[in-house]
Write a protein that holds these residues in place. Structure first.
Motif, PDB file in Angstrom:
ATOM      1  N   PHE A  69       0.716  -1.234  -0.121  1.00  0.00           N
ATOM      2  CA  PHE A  69      -0.090  -0.094   0.148  1.00  0.00           C
ATOM      3  C   PHE A  69       0.723   1.243  -0.172  1.00  0.00           C
ATOM      4  O   PHE A  69       0.376   2.376   0.023  1.00  0.00           O
ATOM      5  N   THR A  70       2.257   1.169  -0.062  1.00  0.00           N
ATOM      6  CA  THR A  70       3.038   2.332  -0.404  1.00  0.00           C
ATOM      7  C   THR A  70       2.926   2.970  -1.521  1.00  0.00           C
ATOM      8  O   THR A  70       3.314   4.096  -1.967  1.00  0.00           O
ATOM      9  N   THR A  71       2.509   1.869  -2.445  1.00  0.00           N
ATOM     10  CA  THR A  71       2.518   2.378  -3.953  1.00  0.00           C
ATOM     11  C   THR A  71       1.087   2.107  -4.479  1.00  0.00           C
ATOM     12  O   THR A  71       0.919   2.601  -5.423  1.00  0.00           O
ATOM     13  N   ALA A  72       0.213   1.687  -3.713  1.00  0.00           N
ATOM     14  CA  ALA A  72      -1.406   1.273  -4.365  1.00  0.00           C
ATOM     15  C   ALA A  72      -2.261   1.980  -3.150  1.00  0.00           C
ATOM     16  O   ALA A  72      -2.123   1.885  -1.949  1.00  0.00           O
ATOM     17  N   GLU A  73      -3.211   2.759  -3.635  1.00  0.00           N
ATOM     18  CA  GLU A  73      -4.132   3.334  -2.677  1.00  0.00           C
ATOM     19  C   GLU A  73      -5.090   2.234  -2.149  1.00  0.00           C
ATOM     20  O   GLU A  73      -5.565   2.258  -0.877  1.00  0.00           O
ATOM     21  N   GLU A  74      -5.545   1.408  -3.098  1.00  0.00           N
ATOM     22  CA  GLU A  74      -6.518   0.439  -2.727  1.00  0.00           C
ATOM     23  C   GLU A  74      -6.182  -0.908  -3.321  1.00  0.00           C
ATOM     24  O   GLU A  74      -5.783  -0.935  -4.599  1.00  0.00           O
ATOM     25  N   LEU A  75      -6.427  -2.072  -2.765  1.00  0.00           N
ATOM     26  CA  LEU A  75      -6.207  -3.361  -3.344  1.00  0.00           C
ATOM     27  C   LEU A  75      -7.298  -4.430  -2.959  1.00  0.00           C
ATOM     28  O   LEU A  75      -7.717  -4.131  -2.009  1.00  0.00           O
ATOM     29  N   SER A  76      -7.356  -5.323  -4.021  1.00  0.00           N
ATOM     30  CA  SER A  76      -8.379  -6.375  -3.295  1.00  0.00           C
ATOM     31  C   SER A  76      -7.547  -7.695  -2.993  1.00  0.00           C
ATOM     32  O   SER A  76      -6.469  -7.643  -3.346  1.00  0.00           O
ATOM     33  N   ILE A  77      -8.358  -8.580  -2.678  1.00  0.00           N
ATOM     34  CA  ILE A  77      -7.726  -9.957  -2.128  1.00  0.00           C
ATOM     35  C   ILE A  77      -6.942 -10.654  -3.472  1.00  0.00           C
ATOM     36  O   ILE A  77      -5.974 -10.897  -3.445  1.00  0.00           O
ATOM     37  N   GLU A  81      -5.741  -8.957  -6.119  1.00  0.00           N
ATOM     38  CA  GLU A  81      -4.652  -8.201  -6.402  1.00  0.00           C
ATOM     39  C   GLU A  81      -3.478  -8.651  -5.544  1.00  0.00           C
ATOM     40  O   GLU A  81      -2.346  -8.683  -5.993  1.00  0.00           O
ATOM     41  N   ILE A  82      -3.862  -8.695  -4.186  1.00  0.00           N
ATOM     42  CA  ILE A  82      -2.819  -8.915  -3.462  1.00  0.00           C
ATOM     43  C   ILE A  82      -2.286 -10.465  -3.461  1.00  0.00           C
ATOM     44  O   ILE A  82      -0.961 -10.534  -3.561  1.00  0.00           O
TER      45      ILE A  82
END
Length: 254
Positions: free
Chosen positions: A18-26, A28-29
């Motif tokens: 999350f230092t380079t992405a504002e939001e992520l889904s399961i 995507e992680i």
């Protein structure tokens, strides 16, 4: 050092995404880290329960950093006089030159910005507190690397390992890096032209603590459209003065 705990390592890997992405889904992680999807579900659930992650208000199946991260960061910043004092002096330097001013510290092979004040010009460097960049590509990083003893420098930048580049002008040779650092030590200032960003030049000076140790560096970043030898010299004097004032605020005798 004790043995690493895999579950803790995986949780931290998730947070660092999350230092380079504002939001992520399961999914995507899962795709970015290659962890089992069940493990990602469990780890994200735990981080949400502890407020280090939070569901997106608009997309409940996507996640963003939670207030727990802010609380930890605020507690760290509150105890780090360097960040607080650096922000004050950076504001003074920025007011004098109307260019973007940073204060950064060294973390391994990278620099991390701990204070920043923007220029008021419409064309200016885009960056943020907390951003991490390869130290050898930045003026602040070169200034900090110049303060390292040879053994530490050799351990972090072995002579047989080329350096990664951010632009075509970035240093990639460990030998040339050492030559560059020798000149920086002699001058007491570091500068770079389009080595971290194709359109930005920077000049930096060291910040010292009460024990005369280099603990940070201050830089002024300028779009190349406003850069010239005369401007470089002017900003070099300003950043050296600003770094000296910040050093004094940290207890350096001068």
């Amino acid at each position: 050092m004790g043995r690493s705990v895999p579950a803790v390592t995986r949780a931290l890997d998730i947070l660092e995404l999350f230092t380079t992405a504002e939001e992520l889904s399961i999914p995507e992680i899962h795709a970015r880290l290659g962890l089992p999807r069940t493990s990602v579900h469990e780890l994200v659930g735990t981080l949400v329960a502890r407020s280090y992650l939070a569901p997106s208000p608009d997309h409940p199946h996507r996640y963003r950093l939670g207030v727990g991260v802010f609380q930890l960061g605020a507690a760290y910043a509150e105890r780090l006089d360097l960040a607080r004092e650096g922000q004050v002096v950076a504001a003074e330097v920025a007011a004098a030159c109307d260019e973007t001013v940073h204060v950064a510290v060294l973390d391994g092979r990278d620099v991390v910005y701990i204070a920043k004040v923007d220029s008021t010009h419409p064309v200016r460097m885009v960056s943020a507190v907390g951003r991490r960049l390869p130290a050898h590509c930045t003026a602040v990083g070169l200034m900090l690397l110049a303060s390292l003893d040879p053994e530490t420098l050799n351990a972090r930048f072995p002579l047989d390992q080329p350096l990664p580049a951010l632009t075509p002008r970035s240093l990639t040779s460990p030998v040339r890096l050492r030559e560059r650092l020798t000149r920086i030590r002699a001058k007491g200032l570091a500068e770079e032209y389009c080595e971290s960003n194709d359109a930005v030049a920077c000049v930096a000076a060291p910040v010292r603590d009460r024990g005369d140790r280099v603990v940070a560096a201050m830089s002024i970043s300028v779009p190349t459209v406003r850069w010239s030898p005369e401007r470089r010299d002017e900003l070099g004097r300003l950043v050296a003065d600003g770094a000296a004032r910040l050093s004094k605020r940290l207890g350096h005798p001068g």
